[in-house]
Enzyme design. Structure first.
Site, PDB file in Angstrom:
ATOM      1  N   ASP A   1       0.526   9.902  -9.188  1.00  0.00           N
ATOM      2  CA  ASP A   1       1.279   8.272  -8.460  1.00  0.00           C
ATOM      3  C   ASP A   1      -0.099   7.225  -7.800  1.00  0.00           C
ATOM      4  OD1 ASP A   1       3.669   8.829  -5.973  1.00  0.00           O
ATOM      5  OD2 ASP A   1       2.306   6.920  -5.764  1.00  0.00           O
TER       6      ASP A   1
ATOM      7  N   ASP B   1      -1.573   5.564 -12.758  1.00  0.00           N
ATOM      8  CA  ASP B   1      -0.401   4.292 -13.187  1.00  0.00           C
ATOM      9  C   ASP B   1      -0.010   4.748 -13.992  1.00  0.00           C
ATOM     10  OD1 ASP B   1       0.122   1.855 -13.142  1.00  0.00           O
ATOM     11  OD2 ASP B   1      -1.280   0.680 -12.750  1.00  0.00           O
ATOM     12  N   VAL B   2       0.958   4.692 -14.241  1.00  0.00           N
ATOM     13  CA  VAL B   2       2.529   5.091 -14.918  1.00  0.00           C
ATOM     14  C   VAL B   2       1.772   3.762 -16.163  1.00  0.00           C
ATOM     15  CG1 VAL B   2       3.301   7.072 -14.669  1.00  0.00           C
ATOM     16  CG2 VAL B   2       4.579   4.911 -14.476  1.00  0.00           C
TER      17      VAL B   2
ATOM     18  N   LYS C   1      17.091   0.588 -17.030  1.00  0.00           N
ATOM     19  CA  LYS C   1      17.632   2.034 -16.589  1.00  0.00           C
ATOM     20  C   LYS C   1      18.730   2.513 -17.594  1.00  0.00           C
ATOM     21  CE  LYS C   1      15.124   3.705 -13.009  1.00  0.00           C
ATOM     22  NZ  LYS C   1      14.443   4.394 -13.143  1.00  0.00           N
TER      23      LYS C   1
ATOM     24  N   TYR D   1      16.944  -4.345 -14.212  1.00  0.00           N
ATOM     25  CA  TYR D   1      16.935  -2.869 -13.071  1.00  0.00           C
ATOM     26  C   TYR D   1      17.372  -2.750 -14.480  1.00  0.00           C
ATOM     27  CZ  TYR D   1      16.885   1.055 -10.440  1.00  0.00           C
ATOM     28  OH  TYR D   1      16.729   2.340  -9.922  1.00  0.00           O
TER      29      TYR D   1
ATOM     30  N   ILE E   1      12.330  10.181  -3.948  1.00  0.00           N
ATOM     31  CA  ILE E   1      12.762  11.537  -4.663  1.00  0.00           C
ATOM     32  C   ILE E   1      11.895  12.267  -5.017  1.00  0.00           C
ATOM     33  CG2 ILE E   1      14.060  11.597  -6.747  1.00  0.00           C
ATOM     34  CD1 ILE E   1      16.118   9.442  -5.538  1.00  0.00           C
TER      35      ILE E   1
ATOM     36  N   SER F   1      19.242   6.500 -12.847  1.00  0.00           N
ATOM     37  CA  SER F   1      19.938   5.749 -12.483  1.00  0.00           C
ATOM     38  C   SER F   1      21.877   5.202 -13.062  1.00  0.00           C
ATOM     39  CB  SER F   1      19.487   3.676 -12.042  1.00  0.00           C
ATOM     40  OG  SER F   1      20.506   3.592 -10.791  1.00  0.00           O
TER      41      SER F   1
ATOM     42  N   ASN G   1       9.501  10.421 -12.878  1.00  0.00           N
ATOM     43  CA  ASN G   1      10.541   9.364 -11.452  1.00  0.00           C
ATOM     44  C   ASN G   1       9.530   8.594 -11.233  1.00  0.00           C
ATOM     45  OD1 ASN G   1      11.627   9.926  -8.902  1.00  0.00           O
ATOM     46  ND2 ASN G   1       9.537   9.920  -8.321  1.00  0.00           N
TER      47      ASN G   1
ATOM     48  N   THR H   1      23.092   5.414  -5.372  1.00  0.00           N
ATOM     49  CA  THR H   1      22.062   4.469  -3.587  1.00  0.00           C
ATOM     50  C   THR H   1      21.719   5.837  -3.125  1.00  0.00           C
ATOM     51  OG1 THR H   1      23.180   2.284  -3.611  1.00  0.00           O
ATOM     52  CG2 THR H   1      21.250   2.363  -2.394  1.00  0.00           C
TER      53      THR H   1
HETATM   54  N1  LIG Z   1      16.586   4.867  -4.357  1.00  0.00           N
HETATM   55  C1  LIG Z   1      17.147   4.733  -5.008  1.00  0.00           C
HETATM   56  O1  LIG Z   1      18.350   4.306  -4.405  1.00  0.00           O
HETATM   57  C2  LIG Z   1      17.790   5.256  -6.170  1.00  0.00           C
HETATM   58  C3  LIG Z   1      18.842   4.873  -6.968  1.00  0.00           C
HETATM   59  C4  LIG Z   1      18.644   5.580  -8.261  1.00  0.00           C
HETATM   60  C5  LIG Z   1      17.533   5.572  -9.275  1.00  0.00           C
HETATM   61  N2  LIG Z   1      16.517   5.499  -8.184  1.00  0.00           N
HETATM   62  C6  LIG Z   1      15.138   6.143  -8.923  1.00  0.00           C
HETATM   63  O2  LIG Z   1      14.396   7.106  -8.555  1.00  0.00           O
HETATM   64  C7  LIG Z   1      12.660   6.825  -8.747  1.00  0.00           C
HETATM   65  C8  LIG Z   1      11.968   6.999  -7.685  1.00  0.00           C
HETATM   66  O3  LIG Z   1      12.750   5.862  -6.210  1.00  0.00           O
HETATM   67  P1  LIG Z   1      12.856   6.380  -4.789  1.00  0.00           P
HETATM   68  O4  LIG Z   1      14.078   5.279  -4.258  1.00  0.00           O
HETATM   69  O5  LIG Z   1      12.485   7.758  -4.571  1.00  0.00           O
HETATM   70  O6  LIG Z   1      11.208   5.083  -4.549  1.00  0.00           O
HETATM   71  P2  LIG Z   1       9.718   5.314  -3.961  1.00  0.00           P
HETATM   72  O7  LIG Z   1       9.512   3.795  -3.453  1.00  0.00           O
HETATM   73  O8  LIG Z   1      10.371   6.297  -3.066  1.00  0.00           O
HETATM   74  O9  LIG Z   1       9.186   6.383  -4.316  1.00  0.00           O
HETATM   75  C9  LIG Z   1       8.322   5.719  -5.932  1.00  0.00           C
HETATM   76  C10 LIG Z   1       6.888   6.738  -5.898  1.00  0.00           C
HETATM   77  O10 LIG Z   1       6.528   5.924  -7.158  1.00  0.00           O
HETATM   78  C11 LIG Z   1       4.968   6.049  -6.863  1.00  0.00           C
HETATM   79  N3  LIG Z   1       4.817   4.566  -8.680  1.00  0.00           N
HETATM   80  C12 LIG Z   1       5.565   2.961  -8.060  1.00  0.00           C
HETATM   81  N4  LIG Z   1       5.021   2.858  -9.446  1.00  0.00           N
HETATM   82  C13 LIG Z   1       4.361   3.621 -10.181  1.00  0.00           C
HETATM   83  C14 LIG Z   1       2.833   3.611 -11.133  1.00  0.00           C
HETATM   84  N5  LIG Z   1       2.843   2.716 -11.857  1.00  0.00           N
HETATM   85  N6  LIG Z   1       2.313   4.360 -11.640  1.00  0.00           N
HETATM   86  C15 LIG Z   1       2.554   5.728 -10.528  1.00  0.00           C
HETATM   87  N7  LIG Z   1       3.576   5.815  -9.354  1.00  0.00           N
HETATM   88  C16 LIG Z   1       3.987   5.025  -9.529  1.00  0.00           C
HETATM   89  C17 LIG Z   1       5.751   4.951  -5.693  1.00  0.00           C
HETATM   90  O11 LIG Z   1       4.173   4.763  -5.583  1.00  0.00           O
HETATM   91  C18 LIG Z   1       6.147   6.156  -4.918  1.00  0.00           C
HETATM   92  O12 LIG Z   1       5.517   6.825  -4.900  1.00  0.00           O
HETATM   93  C19 LIG Z   1      12.900   5.283  -9.283  1.00  0.00           C
HETATM   94  O13 LIG Z   1      12.610   5.954 -10.916  1.00  0.00           O
HETATM   95  C20 LIG Z   1      13.632   4.445  -9.319  1.00  0.00           C
HETATM   96  O14 LIG Z   1      13.983   3.710 -10.486  1.00  0.00           O
HETATM   97  C21 LIG Z   1      16.114   5.007  -7.052  1.00  0.00           C
END
Ligand SMILES: NC(=O)c1ccc[n+]([C@@H]2O[C@H](COP(=O)([O-])OP(=O)(O)OC[C@H]3O[C@@H](n4cnc5c(N)ncnc54)[C@H](O)[C@@H]3O)[C@@H](O)[C@H]2O)c1
Length: 252
Positions: free
Chosen positions: A37, A53-54, A149, A145, A18, A132, A80, A177
């Site tokens: 990231d 790292d956040v 959220k 989780y 995302i 989420s 994000n 999702t």
């Molecule tokens: N995929 C889903 O179904 C979904 C649904 C609802 C919400 N979300 C939310 O969307 C967001 C992104 O999810 P995604 O599915 O794209 O995940 P993803 O794993 O594809 O991407 C997440 C990114 O965050 C980075 N990251 C993780 N921990 C980090 C940290 N400590 N510091 C810096 N960067 C960090 C990772 O390196 C990665 O590039 C998240 O907050 C997730 O909770 C995802």
């Protein structure tokens, strides 16, 4: 949608899923975009990559300052970055609770705290948090989780109230999702990935997963001047998962 030329954006977790879709969409609409990231290597030009790292305040402050300096300021912050966790309240040790909350909730706190001095100088300041469906619906095996959220949803509202008079809007998106590398990893780890994907598809009224680009479009709208009167909202991008109650297909 309104063009974003002249605006400068920072996307955490912007190297995958995302976040990457959001960074690319912001850039395609004319914004300068920095990606923060753990591994920003997937953020290819025109995206600017910054490693941070956040969960580490010093690295966040350094990366935000470097990104703002490189871009000449900051107008849009997309919080994000996030990680998942599976299990009921019985399943996860305290260390995991602290670790997930540290990234999913305090990560937003750290990044926003570092970005606020720059956002205050922007005439178009906007923060968008990735929340989420787990914040608004009870999902099985997602206690930690979902708690993280739920906190993001409440934090979004509180931040929106705190900063509205400074001209900074704060909103969040609530994806269902979404078909990202994260969900790919979950499917790969399942005993029967095809059955797991079918179950996730079936859970959404539209019968399919949300795409990262669809979530990105919602984030970019909330971040854009087109949403100038929108603050303190949660925009669901979930294929109807939160709001609809369908009868089983056979009886409809
Ligand atoms: N995929 C889903 O179904 C979904 C649904 C609802 C919400 N979300 C939310 O969307 C967001 C992104 O999810 P995604 O599915 O794209 O995940 P993803 O794993 O594809 O991407 C997440 C990114 O965050 C980075 N990251 C993780 N921990 C980090 C940290 N400590 N510091 C810096 N960067 C960090 C990772 O390196 C990665 O590039 C998240 O907050 C997730 O909770 C995802």
């Amino acid at each position: 949608m309104t063009g974003l030329s002249g605006l400068r954006a920072l996307v955490t977790g912007g190297a995958s899923g995302i976040g990457l879709a959001t960074a690319r969409t912001l850039a395609a609409q004319g914004a300068r975009v920095a990606v923060l990231d753990l591994d920003p290597s997937a953020a290819q030009p025109p995206l600017l990559g910054f490693k941070a790292d956040v969960s580490d305040d010093a690295s966040v402050r350094t990366a935000v300052a470097e990104a703002a300096t490189e871009m000449g300021g900051l107008d849009i912050l997309v919080n994000n970055a996030g990680i998942g966790a599976a299990g009921t309240v019985e399943d996860n040790p305290d260390e995991l609770w602290h670790g997930v909350l540290d990234i999913n909730v305090l990560g937003i706190v750290r990044t926003t705290r570092a970005a606020l001095p720059y956002l205050r100088r922007s005439p178009n300041a906007a923060v968008v948090n990735t929340c989420s469906i787990a914040a608004t619906a009870g999902l099985p095996q997602r206690a930690l989780y979902s708690a993280s959220k739920g906190a993001v949803l409440s934090l979004t509202l509180a931040m929106a109230a705190d900063h509205v008079r400074e001209g900074i809007r704060v909103n969040c998106v609530n994806p269902g999702t979404a078909d990202t590398p994260w969900v790919g990893r979950l499917l790969d780890a399942a005993d029967d990935p095809d059955a797991e994907r079918a179950a996730l598809n079936a859970r959404q009224p539209m019968g399919r997963l949300v795409t990262a680009d669809e979530v990105a479009a919602a984030i970019v709208y909330l971040a854009s001047p087109a949403a100038a009167s929108v603050t303190g909202t949660a925009l669901a991008v979930d294929g109807g998962m939160q709001g609809l109650r369908l009868r089983p297909a056979a009886g409809s």
